[in-house]
Each structure stands twice: as C-alpha cells, then as structure tokens.
Scaffold this motif. Structure first.
Motif, PDB file in Angstrom:
ATOM      1  N   UNK A  70      37.152 -23.297 -15.433  1.00 56.77           N
ATOM      2  CA  UNK A  70      37.898 -23.222 -14.156  1.00 56.77           C
ATOM      3  C   UNK A  70      39.381 -22.430 -14.426  1.00 56.77           C
ATOM      4  N   UNK A  71      40.003 -23.095 -15.426  1.00 53.44           N
ATOM      5  CA  UNK A  71      41.210 -22.597 -15.742  1.00 53.44           C
ATOM      6  C   UNK A  71      41.064 -20.985 -16.037  1.00 53.44           C
ATOM      7  N   UNK A  72      40.126 -20.504 -16.705  1.00 55.40           N
ATOM      8  CA  UNK A  72      40.078 -19.161 -16.975  1.00 55.40           C
ATOM      9  C   UNK A  72      40.000 -18.567 -15.703  1.00 55.40           C
ATOM     10  N   UNK A  73      39.038 -19.053 -14.701  1.00 56.93           N
ATOM     11  CA  UNK A  73      39.266 -18.212 -13.497  1.00 56.93           C
ATOM     12  C   UNK A  73      40.357 -17.835 -13.007  1.00 56.93           C
ATOM     13  N   UNK A  81      36.663 -10.329 -15.711  1.00 58.94           N
ATOM     14  CA  UNK A  81      36.818 -11.734 -16.724  1.00 58.94           C
ATOM     15  C   UNK A  81      36.817 -12.793 -15.656  1.00 58.94           C
ATOM     16  N   UNK A  82      37.491 -12.928 -14.402  1.00 64.67           N
ATOM     17  CA  UNK A  82      37.473 -13.935 -13.655  1.00 64.67           C
ATOM     18  C   UNK A  82      35.937 -14.154 -13.308  1.00 64.67           C
ATOM     19  N   UNK A  86      33.336 -17.422 -13.562  1.00 66.47           N
ATOM     20  CA  UNK A  86      32.717 -17.905 -12.402  1.00 66.47           C
ATOM     21  C   UNK A  86      31.454 -18.139 -12.529  1.00 66.47           C
ATOM     22  N   UNK A  87      30.591 -16.897 -13.191  1.00 65.58           N
ATOM     23  CA  UNK A  87      29.331 -16.967 -13.075  1.00 65.58           C
ATOM     24  C   UNK A  87      28.854 -18.026 -13.955  1.00 65.58           C
ATOM     25  N   UNK A 187      31.397 -11.711 -25.305  1.00 66.53           N
ATOM     26  CA  UNK A 187      32.241 -11.726 -24.156  1.00 66.53           C
ATOM     27  C   UNK A 187      33.501 -12.199 -24.534  1.00 66.53           C
ATOM     28  N   UNK A 188      33.341 -13.568 -24.811  1.00 61.92           N
ATOM     29  CA  UNK A 188      34.627 -14.567 -25.322  1.00 61.92           C
ATOM     30  C   UNK A 188      35.375 -13.755 -26.294  1.00 61.92           C
ATOM     31  N   UNK A 189      34.523 -13.312 -27.579  1.00 59.96           N
ATOM     32  CA  UNK A 189      35.368 -13.018 -28.589  1.00 59.96           C
ATOM     33  C   UNK A 189      35.816 -11.580 -28.183  1.00 59.96           C
ATOM     34  N   UNK A 190      35.477 -10.892 -27.513  1.00 61.11           N
ATOM     35  CA  UNK A 190      35.861  -9.415 -27.057  1.00 61.11           C
ATOM     36  C   UNK A 190      37.077  -9.875 -26.349  1.00 61.11           C
ATOM     37  N   UNK A 191      37.231 -10.713 -25.491  1.00 58.25           N
ATOM     38  CA  UNK A 191      38.383 -11.013 -24.786  1.00 58.25           C
ATOM     39  C   UNK A 191      39.402 -11.713 -25.695  1.00 58.25           C
TER      40      UNK A 191
END
Ligand SMILES: Cc1ncc(CN)c(N)n1
Length: 230
Positions: A70-73, A81-82, A86-87, A187-191
């Motif tokens: 939720x904090x990442x959203x 990314x948001x 959320x997905x 995705x997380x690693x790229x981010x």
C-alpha cells in the motif's frame, strides 16, 4: 545485463547496486534457500506443528507486507509502478489470503489462534523493519525489503521441480513460483536498480539501504530457524 549465481532466475546488471547487495549476503541467502524447512516442505514431511507455527507467524508477516505494498502505491514515483503494486495487492487478497485461510482449516487452526497470536522474536523484528519502511515513506527503502522478501522466496520455490501432494505444502510453493511471480520479482529488482541512490549523491542513503538489505536477509533465516526452536 547478466544473471547472478544465486538468484539466477532474475536479470540484474552485473555492475549495478542490486548485484552488489546480493553479493554482500550470498552465504546467508544460500543458507535460507537450502533451509531444513524448505527441504521438508518439498518432501511433504514438515511436522504438522511446525507448519502450523510457520503459517500462524507468516500471517502476521503478511499483514505488514500488505502495508508495504500500500505504501508503494502511495510513494512510487511513476504511475505504471503504482498500478503494478495495486494489481499485486489484488492478487494477494485473492490468492494468498485464501491459501492462508484454507490452510488454517486444513491444519485445524482456529481464527482465535491465528488472528492475534504471540509474535515470535523474528516475526516481531520483521514487522518492525517493514513498519519502519512504511513510516519512512521512502520508495527505495520499501523496495529493498520487498526485493529480499520476494526474490528469496522465488529462489527457494524454484529450487526443486517435484512438488508435494498436500495442498498446504504444494500451495505455499506454487504461490512463489510461476511466470507471473517471476515477472513480479523482476519488476521489483528493476525498480530498485532504477531508483537506487548513487554513492556520489547520497552515500549515507545507499549505506542505509545496504543495512536494511542485510537485516532483511538475516531475518529471513531467523524466521525459518524459529519454527524449529522450542
Ligand atoms: C518471512 C517471509 N518472507 C517472505 C515472504 C514472501 N512474501 C513470506 N511470505 N514470508
């Protein structure tokens, strides 16, 4: 782009920040993914009380984990990314929460025993780490904890091909291995690579992130160890 030894399912830049973090904890990472709990889970031989304890504690982990997503959203710096976070939240509500609740039924654990259990020390420390990441409102801090938690689970869940028969064992493995889960971890690693501060700009922030990474890896080992402690 290249792949690393452990964590080889995920692409990382060999000279990037995430590779360096990975190298700094390779021994503890290997210990976690080859842990007795993982071996027994794949063999379908985890003691019933151990499985119960593990899932009861992990349901408490899950609560803070949801808060991090939720904090990442809230704090991710880009709309795409948001939407991705959320997905993932929707998936966790539909699939992972259902797995927990079904497993508690299968193992005979009452809601009164899994909704407010006494927290084991590693669970309490992990929750503190995740809750601090939420309070920091820092997207890189949130990502560091998420990358460790998800990549390490992908690594052990993909470490063997044969899966056990029982739903409670197989379901936990299946939740952490699939094309979709791998895509999420990638995705997380790229981010994390994308937003990681450069040494020149923010040396102390990078050190802080490295400390959080090491703490998260240590806690993953302690979390597994704990279910075998009396
Ligand atoms: C302790 C722990 N670490 C990681 C995960 C994977 N989300 C988990 N369920 N529990």
């Amino acid at each position: 782009m290249t792949t690393t030894g452990i964590g080889a399912l995920i692409e990382v830049s060999a000279d990037g920040s995430v590779s360096a973090l990975m190298r700094s904890t390779s021994e503890q990472w290997a210990a976690a993914i080859n842990h007795r709990f993982v071996r027994e889970l794949f063999a379908g031989t985890v003691d019933e009380a151990v499985m119960r304890d593990y899932l009861v504690q992990d349901y408490q982990f899950f609560e803070s984990f949801l808060s991090m997503l939720g904090a990442c959203v809230a704090h991710a710096d880009e709309l795409d990314a948001k939407l991705r976070f959320a997905r993932q939240l929707g998936m966790l509500v539909a699939d992972e929460d259902t797995y927990f609740v079904d497993s508690f039924v299968e193992l005979g654990v009452d809601p009164s025993d899994y909704l407010r259990p006494e927290l084991a020390a590693p669970t309490a420390r992990f929750r503190d780490l995740m809750d601090s990441a939420v309070d920091s409102a820092s997207y890189p801090q949130l990502l560091v904890v998420l990358v460790v938690a998800e990549w390490l689970y992908l690594d052990w869940a993909e470490s063997q091909e044969e899966v056990p028969q029982r739903d409670v064992h197989r379901g936990w493995i299946d939740l952490h291995r699939s094309e979709t889960f791998r895509g999420w971890v990638q995705f997380l690693v790229y981010e994390l690579e994308r937003v990681f501060p450069t040494e020149n700009d923010h040396g102390s922030e990078a050190e802080d992130l490295a400390r959080t990474w090491r703490r998260a890896v240590d806690l993953e080992c302690a979390f597994f160890d704990n279910v075998y402690d009396d």
